[in-house]
Design a protein around this motif. Structure first.
Motif, PDB file in Angstrom:
ATOM      1  N   ASP A   1      -2.580  -2.275  -0.997  1.00 33.14           N
ATOM      2  CA  ASP A   1      -1.650  -3.320  -0.253  1.00 33.14           C
ATOM      3  C   ASP A   1      -0.423  -2.625   0.402  1.00 33.14           C
ATOM      4  N   GLU A   2      -0.695  -2.158   1.766  1.00 30.82           N
ATOM      5  CA  GLU A   2       0.222  -1.572   2.301  1.00 30.82           C
ATOM      6  C   GLU A   2       1.262  -2.518   2.646  1.00 30.82           C
ATOM      7  N   GLU A   3       1.112  -3.900   3.008  1.00 30.35           N
ATOM      8  CA  GLU A   3       2.395  -4.610   3.244  1.00 30.35           C
ATOM      9  C   GLU A   3       3.260  -4.752   1.870  1.00 30.35           C
ATOM     10  N   LYS A   4       2.544  -4.764   0.741  1.00 28.17           N
ATOM     11  CA  LYS A   4       3.262  -4.820  -0.567  1.00 28.17           C
ATOM     12  C   LYS A   4       4.100  -3.659  -0.569  1.00 28.17           C
ATOM     13  N   PHE A   5       3.262  -2.441  -0.428  1.00 25.52           N
ATOM     14  CA  PHE A   5       4.067  -1.007  -0.756  1.00 25.52           C
ATOM     15  C   PHE A   5       5.261  -0.855   0.305  1.00 25.52           C
ATOM     16  N   TRP A   6       5.229  -1.216   1.424  1.00 22.04           N
ATOM     17  CA  TRP A   6       6.452  -1.082   2.472  1.00 22.04           C
ATOM     18  C   TRP A   6       7.362  -2.092   2.194  1.00 22.04           C
ATOM     19  N   ILE A   7       7.097  -3.064   1.963  1.00 21.40           N
ATOM     20  CA  ILE A   7       8.149  -4.005   1.231  1.00 21.40           C
ATOM     21  C   ILE A   7       8.964  -3.672  -0.042  1.00 21.40           C
ATOM     22  N   GLU A   8       8.400  -2.878  -1.030  1.00 19.12           N
ATOM     23  CA  GLU A   8       8.792  -2.101  -1.953  1.00 19.12           C
ATOM     24  C   GLU A   8       9.612  -1.006  -1.750  1.00 19.12           C
ATOM     25  N   VAL A   9       9.122  -0.272  -0.851  1.00 21.11           N
ATOM     26  CA  VAL A   9       9.982   0.839  -0.320  1.00 21.11           C
ATOM     27  C   VAL A   9      11.215   0.508   0.448  1.00 21.11           C
TER      28      VAL A   9
END
Length: 99
Positions: free
Chosen positions: A74-82
């Motif tokens: 889930d790229e959106e979740k990934f970039w929020i965490e980053v």
């Protein structure tokens, strides 16, 4: 001869894993410094700056490796965490799409 080729493969894999651990520690240190700088800027200005290009490049590489391994991320979740530098507190499975 099969024993030696297996030994070579095992040695090569061990070296690769050791290098990955060292690179991961270095990356984590860099990301921590970037986060601290962004926190400082946010405190001074009241606005959180965008993720810098270096952090984005490193994290894009990590994301690409996971995708190449066949994981559906889930790229959106990934970039929020980053953005908030929490990505090392979760296992890869945290970012995988639930089906």
């Amino acid at each position: 001869m099969g024993f030696l080729s297996k030994f070579k493969k095992d040695l090569k894999n061990a070296k690769r894993n050791k290098a990955a651990q060292i690179n991961g520690k270095n990356l984590k240190g860099l990301l921590k410094k970037f986060k601290e700088e962004r926190d400082r800027i946010e405190k001074e200005t009241g606005v959180r700056p965008q993720i810098d290009d270096t952090t984005q490049m490193f994290m894009q590489k990590i994301l690409n490796v996971w995708i190449q391994e066949g994981k559906e991320i889930d790229e959106e979740k990934f970039w929020i965490e980053v953005d908030y530098n929490r990505q090392f507190t979760h296992p890869v499975e945290y970012y995988e799409l639930k089906r």
